[in-house]
Design a protein around this motif. Sequence first.
Motif, PDB file in Angstrom:
ATOM      1  N   UNK A  46       0.860  -1.182   0.000  1.00 30.15           N
ATOM      2  CA  UNK A  46       0.000   0.000   0.000  1.00 30.15           C
ATOM      3  C   UNK A  46       0.894   1.230   0.000  1.00 30.15           C
ATOM      4  N   UNK A  47       0.419   2.351  -0.535  1.00 26.47           N
ATOM      5  CA  UNK A  47       1.245   3.556  -0.611  1.00 26.47           C
ATOM      6  C   UNK A  47       1.293   4.315   0.705  1.00 26.47           C
ATOM      7  N   UNK A  48       2.495   4.691   1.114  1.00 27.01           N
ATOM      8  CA  UNK A  48       2.692   5.493   2.317  1.00 27.01           C
ATOM      9  C   UNK A  48       3.774   6.532   2.079  1.00 27.01           C
ATOM     10  N   UNK A  49       3.648   7.675   2.748  1.00 22.00           N
ATOM     11  CA  UNK A  49       4.738   8.641   2.763  1.00 22.00           C
ATOM     12  C   UNK A  49       5.785   8.119   3.752  1.00 22.00           C
ATOM     13  N   UNK A  50       6.953   8.680   3.727  1.00 22.14           N
ATOM     14  CA  UNK A  50       8.041   8.199   4.594  1.00 22.14           C
ATOM     15  C   UNK A  50       7.690   8.311   6.075  1.00 22.14           C
ATOM     16  N   UNK A  51       7.043   9.408   6.469  1.00 27.49           N
ATOM     17  CA  UNK A  51       6.689   9.619   7.875  1.00 27.49           C
ATOM     18  C   UNK A  51       5.679   8.583   8.358  1.00 27.49           C
ATOM     19  N   UNK A  52       4.601   8.387   7.598  1.00 30.53           N
ATOM     20  CA  UNK A  52       3.583   7.421   8.007  1.00 30.53           C
ATOM     21  C   UNK A  52       4.113   5.987   7.933  1.00 30.53           C
ATOM     22  N   UNK A  53       5.029   5.727   7.024  1.00 34.78           N
ATOM     23  CA  UNK A  53       5.651   4.410   6.946  1.00 34.78           C
ATOM     24  C   UNK A  53       6.462   4.141   8.212  1.00 34.78           C
ATOM     25  N   UNK A  54       7.237   5.116   8.646  1.00 33.58           N
ATOM     26  CA  UNK A  54       8.024   4.970   9.879  1.00 33.58           C
ATOM     27  C   UNK A  54       7.100   4.809  11.087  1.00 33.58           C
ATOM     28  N   UNK A  55       6.014   5.582  11.129  1.00 38.22           N
ATOM     29  CA  UNK A  55       5.062   5.472  12.235  1.00 38.22           C
ATOM     30  C   UNK A  55       4.436   4.078  12.289  1.00 38.22           C
ATOM     31  N   UNK A  56       4.100   3.514  11.140  1.00 37.69           N
ATOM     32  CA  UNK A  56       3.512   2.181  11.103  1.00 37.69           C
ATOM     33  C   UNK A  56       4.488   1.139  11.656  1.00 37.69           C
ATOM     34  N   UNK A  57       5.737   1.208  11.217  1.00 35.73           N
ATOM     35  CA  UNK A  57       6.733   0.244  11.689  1.00 35.73           C
ATOM     36  C   UNK A  57       7.034   0.425  13.179  1.00 35.73           C
ATOM     37  N   UNK A  58       6.878   1.621  13.693  1.00 41.38           N
ATOM     38  CA  UNK A  58       7.152   1.882  15.107  1.00 41.38           C
ATOM     39  C   UNK A  58       6.082   1.287  16.017  1.00 41.38           C
ATOM     40  N   UNK A  59       4.824   1.282  15.544  1.00 43.57           N
ATOM     41  CA  UNK A  59       3.735   0.794  16.394  1.00 43.57           C
ATOM     42  C   UNK A  59       2.545   0.391  15.514  1.00 43.57           C
ATOM     43  N   UNK A  61      -0.078  -1.739  15.925  1.00 46.22           N
ATOM     44  CA  UNK A  61      -1.445  -1.666  16.478  1.00 46.22           C
ATOM     45  C   UNK A  61      -1.975  -0.231  16.588  1.00 46.22           C
ATOM     46  N   UNK A  62      -1.138   0.699  17.006  1.00 51.30           N
ATOM     47  CA  UNK A  62      -1.577   2.098  17.124  1.00 51.30           C
ATOM     48  C   UNK A  62      -1.891   2.677  15.746  1.00 51.30           C
ATOM     49  N   UNK A  63      -1.030   2.403  14.772  1.00 48.97           N
ATOM     50  CA  UNK A  63      -1.252   2.899  13.421  1.00 48.97           C
ATOM     51  C   UNK A  63      -2.582   2.371  12.879  1.00 48.97           C
ATOM     52  N   UNK A  64      -2.834   1.070  13.083  1.00 50.32           N
ATOM     53  CA  UNK A  64      -4.076   0.473  12.576  1.00 50.32           C
ATOM     54  C   UNK A  64      -5.304   1.014  13.309  1.00 50.32           C
ATOM     55  N   UNK A  65      -5.178   1.342  14.578  1.00 52.68           N
ATOM     56  CA  UNK A  65      -6.297   1.967  15.287  1.00 52.68           C
ATOM     57  C   UNK A  65      -6.617   3.330  14.683  1.00 52.68           C
ATOM     58  N   UNK A  66      -5.583   4.040  14.293  1.00 55.99           N
ATOM     59  CA  UNK A  66      -5.749   5.396  13.748  1.00 55.99           C
ATOM     60  C   UNK A  66      -6.234   5.380  12.297  1.00 55.99           C
ATOM     61  N   UNK A  67      -5.663   4.493  11.456  1.00 51.38           N
ATOM     62  CA  UNK A  67      -5.907   4.552  10.010  1.00 51.38           C
ATOM     63  C   UNK A  67      -6.626   3.344   9.415  1.00 51.38           C
ATOM     64  N   UNK A  68      -6.789   2.289  10.181  1.00 47.67           N
ATOM     65  CA  UNK A  68      -7.447   1.096   9.665  1.00 47.67           C
ATOM     66  C   UNK A  68      -6.454  -0.035   9.409  1.00 47.67           C
ATOM     67  N   UNK A  69      -7.005  -1.199   9.158  1.00 52.05           N
ATOM     68  CA  UNK A  69      -6.185  -2.398   8.980  1.00 52.05           C
ATOM     69  C   UNK A  69      -5.374  -2.354   7.687  1.00 52.05           C
ATOM     70  N   UNK A  70      -4.151  -2.851   7.771  1.00 49.95           N
ATOM     71  CA  UNK A  70      -3.268  -2.895   6.605  1.00 49.95           C
ATOM     72  C   UNK A  70      -3.908  -3.659   5.451  1.00 49.95           C
ATOM     73  N   UNK A  71      -4.495  -4.815   5.747  1.00 46.94           N
ATOM     74  CA  UNK A  71      -5.065  -5.648   4.687  1.00 46.94           C
ATOM     75  C   UNK A  71      -6.178  -4.908   3.943  1.00 46.94           C
TER      76      UNK A  71
END
Length: 83
Positions: A46-59, A61-71
């Motif tokens: 899926x497409x991500x900017x560098x900042x949101x990509x780093x945020x996803x890898x950092x946490x 579950x938190x990223x998915x709560x904020x933006x939805x499931x990766x799948x």
Amino acid sequence: MKAPKHIARVKQLPCVACRGPATDAHHIRMTPIIGAGQKASDWLTMPLCRTDHADLHADIPMWEMRYGRQIDHVVATLNRLYR
């Protein structure tokens, strides 16, 4: 599975989190689907900017709560590109 043309197309879409320009094609990280320590196929991206990509890898579950499931973002990306 490598799919460089698909990855290039994914990067042309806006970031799924902030809707800004995407710089990365994130390979989903879901152990039950991919397996521990394995990289997903290029088709599971899926497409991500560098900042949101780093945020996803950092946490994830938190990223998915904020933006939805990766799948769900991967399915939406595939639908947008190939429907």
